[in-house]
Design a protein around this motif. Structure first.
Motif, PDB file in Angstrom:
ATOM      1  N   UNK A  62       0.837  -1.202   0.000  1.00 31.18           N
ATOM      2  CA  UNK A  62       0.000   0.000   0.000  1.00 31.18           C
ATOM      3  C   UNK A  62       0.875   1.256   0.000  1.00 31.18           C
ATOM      4  N   UNK A  63       1.942   1.237   0.754  1.00 29.70           N
ATOM      5  CA  UNK A  63       2.869   2.369   0.782  1.00 29.70           C
ATOM      6  C   UNK A  63       3.500   2.588  -0.592  1.00 29.70           C
ATOM      7  N   UNK A  64       3.947   1.503  -1.225  1.00 30.98           N
ATOM      8  CA  UNK A  64       4.587   1.610  -2.538  1.00 30.98           C
ATOM      9  C   UNK A  64       3.589   2.101  -3.585  1.00 30.98           C
ATOM     10  N   UNK A  65       2.364   1.580  -3.551  1.00 30.85           N
ATOM     11  CA  UNK A  65       1.353   1.976  -4.542  1.00 30.85           C
ATOM     12  C   UNK A  65       0.970   3.441  -4.381  1.00 30.85           C
ATOM     13  N   UNK A 116       1.375   6.232  -7.247  1.00 28.82           N
ATOM     14  CA  UNK A 116       0.241   7.001  -7.764  1.00 28.82           C
ATOM     15  C   UNK A 116       0.518   8.499  -7.714  1.00 28.82           C
ATOM     16  N   UNK A 117       1.145   8.945  -6.645  1.00 25.20           N
ATOM     17  CA  UNK A 117       1.500  10.366  -6.542  1.00 25.20           C
ATOM     18  C   UNK A 117       2.534  10.723  -7.605  1.00 25.20           C
ATOM     19  N   UNK A 118       3.485   9.863  -7.830  1.00 19.24           N
ATOM     20  CA  UNK A 118       4.506  10.093  -8.855  1.00 19.24           C
ATOM     21  C   UNK A 118       3.881  10.151 -10.245  1.00 19.24           C
ATOM     22  N   UNK A 119       2.911   9.281 -10.485  1.00 18.04           N
ATOM     23  CA  UNK A 119       2.238   9.258 -11.786  1.00 18.04           C
ATOM     24  C   UNK A 119       1.439  10.537 -12.008  1.00 18.04           C
ATOM     25  N   UNK A 120       0.795  11.035 -10.961  1.00 16.03           N
ATOM     26  CA  UNK A 120       0.040  12.285 -11.101  1.00 16.03           C
ATOM     27  C   UNK A 120       0.960  13.440 -11.452  1.00 16.03           C
ATOM     28  N   UNK A 121       2.102  13.492 -10.801  1.00 14.03           N
ATOM     29  CA  UNK A 121       3.061  14.565 -11.090  1.00 14.03           C
ATOM     30  C   UNK A 121       3.624  14.416 -12.503  1.00 14.03           C
ATOM     31  N   UNK A 122       3.903  13.200 -12.881  1.00 17.23           N
ATOM     32  CA  UNK A 122       4.448  12.940 -14.219  1.00 17.23           C
ATOM     33  C   UNK A 122       3.432  13.289 -15.293  1.00 17.23           C
ATOM     34  N   UNK A 123       2.171  12.925 -15.056  1.00 15.79           N
ATOM     35  CA  UNK A 123       1.115  13.206 -16.025  1.00 15.79           C
ATOM     36  C   UNK A 123       0.924  14.702 -16.209  1.00 15.79           C
ATOM     37  N   UNK A 124       1.064  15.440 -15.123  1.00 14.06           N
ATOM     38  CA  UNK A 124       0.905  16.895 -15.210  1.00 14.06           C
ATOM     39  C   UNK A 124       2.007  17.532 -16.050  1.00 14.06           C
ATOM     40  N   UNK A 125       3.180  16.899 -16.038  1.00 16.16           N
ATOM     41  CA  UNK A 125       4.310  17.459 -16.777  1.00 16.16           C
ATOM     42  C   UNK A 125       4.399  16.932 -18.202  1.00 16.16           C
ATOM     43  N   UNK A 126       3.946  15.701 -18.372  1.00 16.27           N
ATOM     44  CA  UNK A 126       4.181  15.049 -19.676  1.00 16.27           C
ATOM     45  C   UNK A 126       2.970  14.236 -20.085  1.00 16.27           C
ATOM     46  N   UNK A 144      -1.233  -0.415 -12.936  1.00 21.15           N
ATOM     47  CA  UNK A 144      -1.963   0.818 -12.635  1.00 21.15           C
ATOM     48  C   UNK A 144      -2.605   1.397 -13.891  1.00 21.15           C
ATOM     49  N   UNK A 145      -1.944   1.203 -15.030  1.00 22.83           N
ATOM     50  CA  UNK A 145      -2.556   1.628 -16.297  1.00 22.83           C
ATOM     51  C   UNK A 145      -3.893   0.908 -16.504  1.00 22.83           C
ATOM     52  N   UNK A 146      -3.903  -0.399 -16.227  1.00 23.16           N
ATOM     53  CA  UNK A 146      -5.134  -1.185 -16.380  1.00 23.16           C
ATOM     54  C   UNK A 146      -6.185  -0.729 -15.371  1.00 23.16           C
ATOM     55  N   UNK A 147      -5.749  -0.500 -14.129  1.00 20.10           N
ATOM     56  CA  UNK A 147      -6.672  -0.073 -13.081  1.00 20.10           C
ATOM     57  C   UNK A 147      -7.374   1.237 -13.439  1.00 20.10           C
ATOM     58  N   UNK A 148      -6.626   2.156 -14.057  1.00 19.44           N
ATOM     59  CA  UNK A 148      -7.147   3.490 -14.350  1.00 19.44           C
ATOM     60  C   UNK A 148      -7.859   3.572 -15.699  1.00 19.44           C
ATOM     61  N   UNK A 149      -7.747   2.515 -16.507  1.00 23.59           N
ATOM     62  CA  UNK A 149      -8.338   2.527 -17.850  1.00 23.59           C
ATOM     63  C   UNK A 149      -9.801   2.072 -17.790  1.00 23.59           C
ATOM     64  N   UNK A 150     -10.710   2.979 -18.001  1.00 25.71           N
ATOM     65  CA  UNK A 150     -12.135   2.640 -17.937  1.00 25.71           C
ATOM     66  C   UNK A 150     -12.553   1.696 -19.058  1.00 25.71           C
ATOM     67  N   UNK A 151     -11.770   1.642 -20.124  1.00 20.69           N
ATOM     68  CA  UNK A 151     -12.097   0.772 -21.251  1.00 20.69           C
ATOM     69  C   UNK A 151     -11.273  -0.513 -21.247  1.00 20.69           C
ATOM     70  N   UNK A 152     -10.617  -0.805 -20.146  1.00 18.47           N
ATOM     71  CA  UNK A 152      -9.757  -1.993 -20.075  1.00 18.47           C
ATOM     72  C   UNK A 152     -10.553  -3.269 -20.312  1.00 18.47           C
ATOM     73  N   UNK A 153      -9.892  -4.223 -20.936  1.00 18.92           N
ATOM     74  CA  UNK A 153     -10.525  -5.512 -21.245  1.00 18.92           C
ATOM     75  C   UNK A 153     -11.019  -6.215 -19.987  1.00 18.92           C
ATOM     76  N   UNK A 154     -10.254  -6.091 -18.904  1.00 19.03           N
ATOM     77  CA  UNK A 154     -10.596  -6.700 -17.623  1.00 19.03           C
ATOM     78  C   UNK A 154     -10.523  -5.628 -16.537  1.00 19.03           C
ATOM     79  N   UNK A 155     -11.517  -5.586 -15.691  1.00 16.86           N
ATOM     80  CA  UNK A 155     -11.509  -4.645 -14.577  1.00 16.86           C
ATOM     81  C   UNK A 155     -10.765  -5.281 -13.399  1.00 16.86           C
ATOM     82  N   UNK A 156      -9.773  -4.580 -12.910  1.00 15.29           N
ATOM     83  CA  UNK A 156      -9.023  -5.090 -11.767  1.00 15.29           C
ATOM     84  C   UNK A 156      -9.136  -4.122 -10.601  1.00 15.29           C
ATOM     85  N   UNK A 157      -8.821  -4.611  -9.420  1.00 13.91           N
ATOM     86  CA  UNK A 157      -8.868  -3.812  -8.205  1.00 13.91           C
ATOM     87  C   UNK A 157      -7.458  -3.662  -7.638  1.00 13.91           C
TER      88      UNK A 157
END
Length: 497
Positions: free
Chosen positions: A235-238, A242-252, A267-280
């Motif tokens: 949970x700590x690593x995730x 996620x915070x790193x990805x938000x900062x990266x997305x804002x820049x690039x 995490x790409x799959x988790x955040x993709x609303x159109x993903x083939x499989x929904x994961x948690x």
């Protein structure tokens, strides 16, 4: 010896099951099973035949034990789909959040993660991207061993090899590495060893129905603590990622997947609303744990057994050294690209995997009733293919207890592979549920074993023959840590100039 069929629910349904040893009321055949399960099953097969069935506990499904390559092929090759399910225990279900890829039923979720792992995470392209990581880690180990050798100090190779494989897999999966300031990978390594141990132990509550609510062996307390520690760590690593990805997305915006680790892919799959499989989130944690267990402990165990066998067999070690000196020389360190030109090193790895498969039992669960060799195998039956026993069967291997890599260079055996096509040698399983990380494991094993041979002489205290006893668990490490005194070979200084 009298062999009989016990009266079970399967027998009452007129299923013709394989022969069975004597059993006891309620516990069935549990009294035949010791801490080293693969050895217990081997002893039973030696006594009662290569195809037997057991009843482990009260009301349990039939458990089929197979101990020859011919029988393994009869069960698994034509029935690969039917035997593409895995067993679940209380410990497995709890620690993997009931969502683990390795133990998931064959279906859409399993197929999706299998495709993700084999084509992206463990595909040839991504393995190439992480070559620098593997090279850096192996060279750092050589540098550390060099310092130990110059100081004439001992080194615990069990710890060092586990740390190396953990660092490689940790960086590939989550871009973390153990260091003085960051002990996340150290914690993960300790958790993995605890997981492999408890997954391979018999919990009475899994087999005796009235024991399910009584924690007689302290299993529940142990697996709940393992899950708690792992959940805190992941949970700590995730959250940090996620915070790193938000900062990266804002820049690039629109960053592609180049160099992504497994956590980013999930995490790409988790955040993709159109993903083939929904994961948690739990699917992510379970999948990360799967690859930690599969890619860390098993590879380290193979490397350790191989080094121990080489120390106990100096003629084999010298022959391997001669091959490396001839093919690579003393001007540079061995590289992964050298492996195809080092057939004896390849044979050493095969021989080590034959005698010491890191996971000794290939365990599957049947989904439908099938008939094999004239026997009816009911749906829900557990199939145990004893890979450890197959590798020591004198009907298929000459002098099976002898560590002899030359056997894999002889006509008839040179084509035996470890990737699931040769049923005499199944360290990574076969069919749909074979290990997706086989290519990574073989790359690591070849180059590291060759490098340790190239650079060092290996000595143990008082020149003793190493103890080759085993520990129990899902994997089979040596019973005692491998402590050595490395010394630099005469040509080693040239390698570092």
């Amino acid at each position: 010896m009298y062999v009989y069929h016990f009266l079970s629910s399967e027998a009452k349904q007129n299923h013709r099951l394989p022969p069975s040893p004597p059993s006891l009321p309620i516990i069935g055949h549990l009294h035949h099973i010791g801490p080293l399960i693969h050895q217990s099953l081997h002893n039973l097969s030696t006594r009662y035949g290569p195809l037997i069935h057991l009843r482990l506990g009260s009301g349990s499904a039939a458990t089929i034990i197979v101990s020859t390559p011919d029988l393994a092929q009869d069960f698994l090759k034509p029935n690969d789909l039917n035997f593409s399910y895995r067993k679940y225990t209380l410990a497995i279900n709890h620690i993997t959040y009931g969502a683990g890829f390795s133990f998931a039923p064959y279906g859409p979720y399993w197929k999706f993660i299998k495709k993700l792992s084999t084509t992206e995470f463990l595909g040839v392209r991504n393995l190439g991207r992480f070559l620098d990581v593997r090279t850096r880690e192996t060279r750092e180990l050589v540098a550390k061993l060099t310092v130990k050798a110059e100081r004439k100090e001992s080194v615990n190779m069990t710890e060092e090899l586990l740390k190396l494989t953990n660092n490689v897999v940790s960086q590939m999966m989550m871009s973390i590495r153990c260091s003085g300031a960051n002990n996340e990978a150290d914690e993960a390594r300790d958790i993995v060893r605890n997981v492999t141990k408890i997954f391979g132990e018999f919990n009475v509550a899994d087999f005796i129905w009235f024991c399910k609510k009584v924690d007689l062996q302290g299993f529940k307390k142990r697996y709940e603590e393992i899950r708690r520690r792992y959940d805190v760590l992941l949970e700590k690593i995730i959250v940090e990622r996620e915070e790193m990805r938000r900062k990266r997305e804002a820049k690039q915006k629109g960053k592609d997947g180049k160099g992504k680790d497994l956590l980013d892919l999930l995490l790409d799959v988790l955040e993709d609303e159109k993903a083939e499989i929904k994961i948690t989130r739990n699917h992510i944690k379970a999948t990360i744990l799967d690859f930690f267990v599969a890619g860390t402990d098993t590879t380290a165990i193979t490397l350790e057994w191989t080094l121990a066998e080489l120390i106990n067999n100096p003629k084999v070690l010298q022959k391997a050294r001669n091959e490396i000196d001839t093919v690579v020389g003393n001007k540079r360190l061995v590289e992964e690209s050298d492996a195809p030109n080092l057939p004896y090193i390849q044979a050493i790895i095969k021989e080590s995997l034959r005698l010491h498969p890191p996971i000794p039992l290939l365990i599957r669960k049947s989904n439908e009733t099938v008939t094999v060799k004239g026997y009816d195998i009911p749906a829900g039956s557990m199939l145990y293919v004893n890979i450890w026993s197959i590798g020591r069967n004198p009907q298929y291997w000459d002098n099976p207890l002898e560590f002899n890599p030359d056997r894999f260079l002889e006509d008839g055996s040179s084509t035996l592979d470890v990737k699931g096509q040769s049923f005499q040698l199944l360290p990574f399983g076969t069919g749909r549920r074979s290990c997706p990380g086989v290519n990574l494991a073989i790359r690591e094993a070849h180059v590291l074993v060759a490098m340790l041979i190239q650079c060092f002489e290996w000595n143990v205290k008082d020149g003793q023959v190493l103890n080759m006893d085993e520990q129990g668990g899902l994997t089979v490490p040596r019973a005692v840590d491998l402590v050595c005194f490395p010394s630099l070979r005469p040509n080693t200084p040239h390698i570092f100039t």
